[in-house]
Write a protein that holds these residues in place. Structure first.
Motif: not given
Length: 254
Positions: A36-43, A49-70
């Motif tokens: 998880x990271x702020x910038x979608x293209x970077x993450x 490159x690593x062969x895993x998953x990447x999602x954009x998320x602002x971890x200081x936004x509780x609602x957004x972070x909770x939604x991504x975790x769900x």
């Protein structure tokens, strides 16, 4: 905690410490690693490159972070390890650091850890197992001269991790707090003078220490082992330690 077949989420995962931990976890046989990271293209670039998953998320936004975790829980069924790793530097002390700087550091280094714990703990407690790895800093155990918002918020991050370990250790939840000095990332100190750090290590070295500490379920993860001695000496005589830090600060201003 063994990482084989585990599902791990890492915030601040696009580069530096987060990316290095992801690579190490995948090498250890993790079933899934989600960055998880702020910038979608970077993450997404890091994830590809690593062969895993990447999602954009602002971890200081509780609602957004909770939604991504769900969403992750829906797709993977569980989160075994949550690495709350996102962070940033902030120079300044009382007179030259704006209130906004203090708040930004507090939101990123304390509240983001709290938001993550709130979202992942119910499922972990229900299963009777799970692990939280919160990235703080050696500054949180000691101090970073000239960086008040960073030092204070990182100290609070350590205390939050302690509180989580006390509160949920008997629920089967492991908690560790990562407290490095200088690491060769974008946040590395510009110089090594005046006792700022005992040397800048590579992020891959730090990640190897993290894997070892998780396996042994150590609370303090110290890629620079000297930090343990400094913390012990501070505890033995905090007044002496404060005098030493004032001398260090005076030298740094010469």
């Amino acid at each position: 905690m063994e990482l084989k077949e585990k599902v791990a989420v890492i915030t601040g995962g696009s580069g530096g410490i987060g990316r290095a931990m992801a690579e190490a976890f995948l090498t250890e046989g993790a079933r899934a690693v989600i960055l998880l990271d702020l910038d979608l293209s970077s993450v997404q670039a890091a994830a590809t490159a690593l062969g895993c998953e990447g999602q954009a998320c602002n971890v200081t936004d509780e609602e957004q972070l909770s939604g991504v975790i769900d969403d992750i829980l829906q797709r993977h069924g569980q989160i075994d390890l949550f690495c709350s790793n996102a962070g940033s530097a902030s120079p300044g002390v009382l007179t030259d650091a704006a209130n906004e700087d203090w708040q930004q550091q507090w939101d990123l280094h304390v509240m983001a850890h709290l938001y993550a714990a709130r979202a992942v703990l119910p499922g972990m407690i229900e299963r009777g197992q799970g692990y939280l790895l919160n990235t703080a800093s050696a500054a949180g155990l000691l101090a970073a001269i000239g960086s008040g918002p960073y030092t204070v918020s990182k100290a609070a991050a350590v205390k939050l991790a302690e509180f989580l370990a006390i509160t949920h250790g008997d629920d089967g939840i492991g908690v560790s707090v990562l407290c490095p000095q200088g690491v060769n990332t974008a946040m590395a100190p510009a110089s090594l003078g005046d006792g700022q750090t005992d040397g800048i290590i590579e992020a891959s070295e730090l990640a190897a220490t993290v894997v070892e500490a998780l396996r042994e379920e150590r609370f303090h993860v110290l890629p620079h082992p000297e930090v343990a001695d400094y913390v012990r000496r501070k505890g033995e005589d905090v007044d002496r330690w404060l005098r030493g830090m004032r001398r260090l600060r005076a030298r740094s201003q010469e």
